[in-house]
Write a protein that holds these residues in place. Sequence first.
Motif, PDB file in Angstrom:
ATOM      1  N   THR A   1       3.223  10.298  -7.430  1.00  0.00           N
ATOM      2  CA  THR A   1       4.276  10.681  -8.377  1.00  0.00           C
ATOM      3  C   THR A   1       3.937  10.332  -9.825  1.00  0.00           C
ATOM      4  OG1 THR A   1       5.441   8.606  -7.951  1.00  0.00           O
ATOM      5  CG2 THR A   1       6.118  10.527  -6.656  1.00  0.00           C
ATOM      6  N   ALA A   2       3.861   9.070 -10.148  1.00  0.00           N
ATOM      7  CA  ALA A   2       3.703   8.637 -11.544  1.00  0.00           C
ATOM      8  C   ALA A   2       2.348   9.013 -12.112  1.00  0.00           C
ATOM      9  CB  ALA A   2       3.923   7.130 -11.654  1.00  0.00           C
ATOM     10  N   PHE A   3       1.307   8.905 -11.335  1.00  0.00           N
ATOM     11  CA  PHE A   3      -0.029   9.241 -11.837  1.00  0.00           C
ATOM     12  C   PHE A   3      -0.135  10.706 -12.262  1.00  0.00           C
ATOM     13  CE2 PHE A   3      -4.404  10.653 -11.070  1.00  0.00           C
ATOM     14  CZ  PHE A   3      -5.046   9.903 -12.049  1.00  0.00           C
ATOM     15  N   PRO A   4       0.292  11.678 -11.411  1.00  0.00           N
ATOM     16  CA  PRO A   4       0.235  13.079 -11.874  1.00  0.00           C
ATOM     17  C   PRO A   4       1.120  13.330 -13.099  1.00  0.00           C
ATOM     18  CG  PRO A   4       0.538  13.003  -9.510  1.00  0.00           C
ATOM     19  CD  PRO A   4       0.681  11.610 -10.009  1.00  0.00           C
TER      20      PRO A   4
ATOM     21  N   THR B   1       0.825  -1.206   0.000  1.00  0.00           N
ATOM     22  CA  THR B   1       0.000   0.000   0.000  1.00  0.00           C
ATOM     23  C   THR B   1       0.864   1.263   0.000  1.00  0.00           C
ATOM     24  OG1 THR B   1      -0.253  -0.127   2.404  1.00  0.00           O
ATOM     25  CG2 THR B   1      -2.017  -1.063   1.061  1.00  0.00           C
ATOM     26  N   SER B   2       2.031   1.197   0.606  1.00  0.00           N
ATOM     27  CA  SER B   2       2.951   2.342   0.548  1.00  0.00           C
ATOM     28  C   SER B   2       3.406   2.594  -0.884  1.00  0.00           C
ATOM     29  CB  SER B   2       4.176   2.098   1.438  1.00  0.00           C
ATOM     30  OG  SER B   2       3.792   1.993   2.777  1.00  0.00           O
ATOM     31  N   MET B   3       3.676   1.528  -1.625  1.00  0.00           N
ATOM     32  CA  MET B   3       4.069   1.673  -3.029  1.00  0.00           C
ATOM     33  C   MET B   3       2.911   2.208  -3.867  1.00  0.00           C
ATOM     34  SD  MET B   3       7.186   0.970  -2.952  1.00  0.00           S
ATOM     35  CE  MET B   3       7.590   0.930  -4.671  1.00  0.00           C
ATOM     36  N   LEU B   4       1.687   1.796  -3.564  1.00  0.00           N
ATOM     37  CA  LEU B   4       0.525   2.312  -4.282  1.00  0.00           C
ATOM     38  C   LEU B   4       0.360   3.817  -4.055  1.00  0.00           C
ATOM     39  CD1 LEU B   4      -2.109  -0.491  -3.588  1.00  0.00           C
ATOM     40  CD2 LEU B   4      -0.940  -0.015  -5.742  1.00  0.00           C
ATOM     41  N   VAL B   5       0.533   4.239  -2.823  1.00  0.00           N
ATOM     42  CA  VAL B   5       0.418   5.665  -2.508  1.00  0.00           C
ATOM     43  C   VAL B   5       1.551   6.441  -3.186  1.00  0.00           C
ATOM     44  CG1 VAL B   5       0.557   7.353  -0.626  1.00  0.00           C
ATOM     45  CG2 VAL B   5      -0.844   5.308  -0.368  1.00  0.00           C
TER      46      VAL B   5
END
Length: 122
Positions: free
Chosen positions: A53-56, A44-48
């Motif tokens: 970062t990558a999504f924006p 979940t830390s990697m998902l956040v």
Amino acid sequence: EVPIARFESLATFVSEDVSEKEEFGSRFAITDDSRFGRFWQGVTSMLVLYIATAFPYKLIFLDFANNRAGKTLAWLIIETINEWLFIVDFFLNFFMAYFDEDGNEVCDLRLTAKRYVMSGMF
């Protein structure tokens, strides 16, 4: 005649059994100190981190720019995996143990589900 002492020992046995009753579903609860609990916290830390970062980056520089680079198979796979992990996390939260106000770990699944549904995270 049946001796009264026999009934008294039965009453003691029943009351001890009721007082030491196990919390509902506690053997299925995922605790913070379990191997899977620590693993899932890392996931979940990697998902956040991805969402922060990558999504924006993809949204601003690839999607808004009408660039075809944002529509590749690699991005599709990454986003699909990310979405499925969030769906799994949604259901796993019903099994995550928590600490109450006194610092005691609560593993009762009924209380865990109630707390999760009543929280803002649901």
